[in-house]
Design a protein around this motif. Structure first.
Motif, short mmCIF file in Angstrom:
data_model
loop_
_atom_site.label_atom_id
_atom_site.label_comp_id
_atom_site.label_asym_id
_atom_site.label_seq_id
_atom_site.Cartn_x
_atom_site.Cartn_y
_atom_site.Cartn_z
N VAL A 169 15.83 91.89 47.19
CA VAL A 169 16.87 92.23 46.21
C VAL A 169 17.87 93.15 46.89
O VAL A 169 17.49 94.18 47.47
N VAL A 170 19.15 92.79 46.83
CA VAL A 170 20.22 93.62 47.38
C VAL A 170 21.01 94.21 46.21
O VAL A 170 21.53 93.48 45.36
N VAL A 171 21.06 95.54 46.16
CA VAL A 171 21.76 96.26 45.11
C VAL A 171 22.91 97.03 45.74
O VAL A 171 22.69 97.87 46.61
N ALA A 172 24.13 96.76 45.30
CA ALA A 172 25.30 97.54 45.74
C ALA A 172 25.66 98.53 44.64
O ALA A 172 25.66 98.18 43.45
N THR A 173 25.98 99.76 45.03
CA THR A 173 26.26 100.79 44.04
C THR A 173 27.33 101.74 44.54
O THR A 173 27.57 101.86 45.75
N ARG A 174 27.97 102.41 43.60
CA ARG A 174 28.92 103.48 43.92
C ARG A 174 29.01 104.43 42.73
O ARG A 174 29.44 104.03 41.64
N ASN A 175 28.58 105.65 42.93
CA ASN A 175 28.75 106.73 41.94
C ASN A 175 28.16 106.40 40.57
O ASN A 175 28.75 106.75 39.54
N ARG A 176 27.00 105.75 40.55
CA ARG A 176 26.40 105.42 39.26
C ARG A 176 24.91 105.74 39.28
O ARG A 176 24.05 104.90 39.03
N ALA A 235 29.91 104.07 49.72
CA ALA A 235 30.64 105.32 49.98
C ALA A 235 30.75 106.20 48.74
O ALA A 235 31.83 106.71 48.43
N SER A 236 29.64 106.39 48.05
CA SER A 236 29.65 107.28 46.88
C SER A 236 30.08 108.68 47.30
O SER A 236 29.69 109.18 48.36
N ASP A 237 30.90 109.31 46.46
CA ASP A 237 31.28 110.70 46.71
C ASP A 237 30.65 111.64 45.70
O ASP A 237 31.07 112.79 45.54
N GLN A 238 29.63 111.14 45.00
CA GLN A 238 28.84 111.95 44.09
C GLN A 238 27.38 111.85 44.51
O GLN A 238 26.98 110.90 45.16
N PRO A 239 26.55 112.84 44.16
CA PRO A 239 25.14 112.78 44.53
C PRO A 239 24.46 111.54 43.98
O PRO A 239 24.67 111.16 42.82
#
Length: 287
Positions: free
Chosen positions: A19-26, A47-51
């Motif tokens: 399973v490939v999961v892409a995420t950003r700031n969520r 490239a999330s800019d949040q923890p």
């Protein structure tokens, strides 16, 4: 390293799917959905800019820039299984679906992509895209896993890894929104079957609001025109551009501004694929 039952309490139901999961700031969505994955899992952080939450034992790829939908390509490249399923940070595959998908892909060697039924929200309402796929006018070819499709939701796909990579994956320049159409065309052009299988089920748990729907509509308009420029005959491109100009002039202008690379990479589709796209267009228009 891989997702294991000891970490999350969910049994691995197949060794043949990643399973490939892409995420950003969520982070909030990941904490809710990630424990449901029942296969090897690769998390690609756009490239999330949040923890972001830590998932010990999970292969995490932290990108230096937001690559949009093309972040999934990185996960597929890192996968070592014959099949790859995509999930968004607000979605997951229901128990048994991944094992069933692997079995179907083994049984149907011509199939490169299986699209699942998507149930939205706590009330589990069926997504309109799933309804449309179930009623595909292309029918079910003899021996296929399900009705033929040329459109789907990226979070509901299981793909044959080698076919996906040979097709080039998701086009980086389209970024997000409507990126699935070009992949569908290229897989079909390579002679693969793309099937809707309602026995495979994905839960999608989007948060209400919080996104700029106007900006999304403009990007979707741009991507429809760019995709037409890349693969469709010139009359179809002209109609797509005219429609875009009437409905979303900003999106149409964006497509024209960015169209240089699309024109340089134009490649005609096989006649059967183009015919199928025209058939779908007529069906969707109600003509």
């Amino acid at each position: 390293m891989t997702l294991t039952p000891e970490i999350y309490g969910a049994e691995l139901e197949t060794e043949d799917v990643t399973v490939v999961v892409a995420t950003r700031n969520r982070a909030d969505r990941l904490l809710e959905t990630f424990p449901h994955h029942r296969a090897r899992t690769i998390l690609v952080d756009n490239a999330s800019d949040q923890p972001q939450p830590l998932f010990p034992g999970v292969d995490v790829v932290r990108l230096g820039e937001n690559r949009g939908a093309a972040a999934r390509n990185i996960g597929v490249l890192r996968a070592r299984t014959p099949y790859v399923a995509f999930a968004d940070d607000d979605s997951y595959w229901t128990p048994g679906s991944l094992a069933r998908a692997a079995a179907l892909l083994r049984e149907h060697p011509r199939a490169a992509l299986l699209a699942a039924k998507v149930l939205v929200g706590a009330e589990q309402r069926i997504d309109p895209v799933s309804v449309a796929m179930s009623e595909s006018p292309l029918g079910t070819p003899p021996g296929a896993a399900g009705p033929s499709v040329l459109g789907f939701l990226a979070c509901s796909l299981v793909v044959r890894r080698d076919a996906f990579l040979a097709a080039g994956g998701f086009e980086p320049r389209l970024f997000v929104y409507g990126e699935e159409a070009l992949l569908a065309m290229d897989l079909a052009a390579a002679g693969h079957e793309l099937s809707y299988v309602p026995d495979l089920v994905v839960r999608h748990l989007p948060l209400p609001g919080g996104r700029d729907n106007g900006a999304r509509a403009r990007v979707e308009t741009r991507n429809r025109v760019l995709t037409a420029m890349l693969r469709r005959p010139l009359p179809v491109v002209g109609r797509a551009l005219a429609k875009a100009a009437g409905e979303d002039p900003v999106g149409a202008l964006d497509a024209l501004r960015q169209g240089g690379w699309a024109w340089r990479r134009r490649r005609a589709l096989p006649p059967q694929v183009e015919s199928d796209l025209r058939r779908l267009a007529v069906d969707n228009s109600g003509a």
